[in-house]
Scaffold this active site. Structure first.
Site, short mmCIF file in Angstrom:
data_model
loop_
_atom_site.label_atom_id
_atom_site.label_comp_id
_atom_site.label_asym_id
_atom_site.label_seq_id
_atom_site.Cartn_x
_atom_site.Cartn_y
_atom_site.Cartn_z
N LYS A 154 0.73 -1.22 0.05
CA LYS A 154 -0.13 0.01 -0.02
C LYS A 154 0.73 1.27 0.16
O LYS A 154 2.10 1.35 0.57
CB LYS A 154 -0.83 -0.14 1.40
CG LYS A 154 -2.01 1.15 1.21
CD LYS A 154 -2.86 0.72 2.57
CE LYS A 154 -3.79 1.87 2.83
NZ LYS A 154 -4.81 1.55 3.93
N SER A 231 -9.37 1.40 2.45
CA SER A 231 -8.36 2.32 1.56
C SER A 231 -7.24 1.48 0.98
O SER A 231 -6.37 1.81 0.21
CB SER A 231 -7.76 3.45 2.32
OG SER A 231 -7.02 3.08 3.44
N SER A 255 -9.93 -0.59 6.71
CA SER A 255 -9.52 -0.55 5.40
C SER A 255 -8.87 -1.71 5.11
O SER A 255 -8.37 -1.80 3.73
CB SER A 255 -8.74 0.58 5.46
OG SER A 255 -9.32 1.81 5.39
#
Length: 500
Positions: A154, A231, A255
């Site tokens: 990420k 996310s 997330s």
């Protein structure tokens, strides 16, 4: 047209070229007319299959046209006077060739397409999923227990020699090259995993939907044309598509758990502070936690053996189901959670949840204050460079003063203690998310609050939570969440294997 077998039926050629002209002009009305009405009409492409005229029409109306192209070959196989298969080779204006296959049927209103499949050259890099990709981007340091595994990182983790993009082009443009790896990245490399690339995140990891205002929505291959979940959306999509075996992400308020549920993956949010967040861009330090996603429970546990500290084990695995929590989910999701709980002998227990909305409000206040404290100085003069949903959150965060934050922290502290007391030494079974993945373009505001009521429990109390994949009666992915006391991460990872 080149034909084989029987002659081309009258009117088919004209209908085919009318369709092609309408496609290039984005004439949705004509395209709708030329596709057969009814629930059995099909249209497929690399993103998935649409079933029924209504789905196909809604897709056309929202996509904003198709890339320009020309037909370079056509072939017809006539089935009979009223049915024919047309295969066309296309050449895109931007380069590359594709193919379109259509099954046409003659109706009382003329020729109509009843099934179609479209293929086009894929991008060298799907920038909805990835910011950077290598072969690998960073090789393993190791050998170790993760030999041969690949990681989608990420874009809030430091990767030595690369910049953190945080899902925002302006932030990326000003970011420095990172001098070291984030500790979690370093541990994975030392364990034998290689970094496949840096995956997209929603801006500053402050969202749950999986739609980045600048780079688009990563695809959800398990639920085409639905949200990927955020996310950690890019990492999740990379794993779901098989482009990486491990998706390294973060979970502040869901997330990891939400994209795991939306895409039918395994995922873990670790106990707050258990896995190192060194060299990870913060959103809200009181709640940020390392997490990861995989396609199977065994690998989820093996990653935990690398990233989690050693500690005592608690083999107790009494399961508890709380109807008040399950009832926060939509019926088709609640049915999956209830069936899982019943299958594994979970006891039903009633909790007083009247304070849950107040707890969530306090969580959001503290989260906003901390996000502004860490990021506000950069964000304030650049609000116009942030997508509208995340911008609105920062604008609200700017209004939270120290006194409000302090009062909210008191509520969070009481909530944390109460949640830990309720969980005790049991494992709570609840929905990972209250709904299946919403369709892209759908209003997400109400769904966000409903999601946070569930995911916020782990965030408020700093608890570990493991998401297990499920499937609704309609065939869409959903998630069952296992929630336990702080430090019981390894217990949950072991239990995930036992229960699946």
């Amino acid at each position: 047209m080149t034909t084989r077998q029987r002659p081309v039926p009258d009117g088919l050629v004209e209908a085919f070229w009318e369709y092609e002209r309408a496609l290039m002009a984005d004439d949705v009305a004509t395209l709708d007319r030329l596709f057969a009405p009814g629930p059995t009409t099909l249209r497929g492409d690399a993103d998935g299959l649409l079933v029924g005229h209504d789905q196909i029409s809604a897709f056309r109306s929202s996509r904003g046209g198709t890339p320009q192209r020309r037909i370079v070959q056509t072939h017809v196989q006539t089935v009979d006077d009223d049915h024919a298969l047309v295969v066309a080779v296309t050449e895109l204006a931007r380069g590359g060739r594709g193919q379109q296959t259509q099954l046409w049927v003659r109706t009382a209103d003329g020729w109509r397409v009843t099934a179609a499949h479209v293929s086009a050259p894929g991008p060298a890099l799907d920038t909805r999923i990835w910011r950077l990709v290598g072969d690998p981007l960073v090789p393993a340091i190791g050998p170790g227990p993760l030999d041969g595994e690949t990681v989608a990182v990420k874009d809030v983790y430091a990767v030595r020699g690369e910049r953190i993009g945080a899902g925002n082009p302006a932030w990326l443009a000003e970011a420095r090259e990172e001098p070291v790896h984030a500790r979690a990245v370093e541990l994975l490399l030392e364990a034998g995993a290689s970094l496949r690339g840096i995956a997209r995140t929603e801006e500053f990891a402050w969202s749950l939907a999986g739609v980045n205002a600048h780079y688009g929505a990563p695809p959800n291959p398990r639920a085409p044309r639905r949200a990927a979940g955020g996310s950690s959306s890019g990492s999740a999509s990379a794993v779901s598509l098989g482009q990486a075996s491990i998706g390294l992400g973060t979970d502040t308020a869901g997330s990891i758990r939400v994209p795991a549920a939306y895409q039918g993956l395994y995922g873990i949010r670790t106990t707050h502070g258990a896995a190192s967040t060194y060299a990870v861009l913060p959103l809200a330090r009181s709640f940020d936690a390392v997490g990861w996603l995989t396609r199977d429970a065994g690998l989820l546990r093996r990653v935990g053996e690398v990233l989690l500290p050693p500690g005592p084990r608690n083999p107790a695995s009494d399961l508890v189901s709380v109807p008040g929590l399950t009832g926060l989910a939509e019926p088709e999701v609640a049915a999956v959670v209830d069936a899982f709980a019943a299958e594994h002998g979970a006891m039903r227990e009633s909790w007083d949840l009247t304070e849950l909305p107040a707890w969530l409000a306090a969580f959001q206040t503290v989260q906003a204050w901390e996000a502004w404290h860490d990021l506000g100085a950069w964000v304030a003069p650049r609000l116009d460079e942030i997508g509208p949903e995340v911008r609105a959150r920062f604008e609200a965060a700017a209004l939270v003063d120290d006194e409000q934050a302090a009062a909210a922290r008191q509520v969070v502290g009481r909530a944390s203690a109460r949640i830990r007391e309720l969980v005790g030494e049991r494992v709570v079974v609840l929905p990972s998310a209250p709904s299946v993945a919403p369709l892209l373009g759908a209003d997400r505001s109400a769904g966000r609050q409903a999601t946070l009521l569930l995911t916020g429990l782990a965030a408020l109390a700093g608890l570990p939570a493991v998401g297990l994949p499920g499937r609704t009666r309609s065939g869409l992915p959903t998630g069952v969440c296992l929630l336990a006391a702080p430090g019981r991460d390894r217990d949950l990872l072991e239990l995930a294997i036992d229960l699946t």
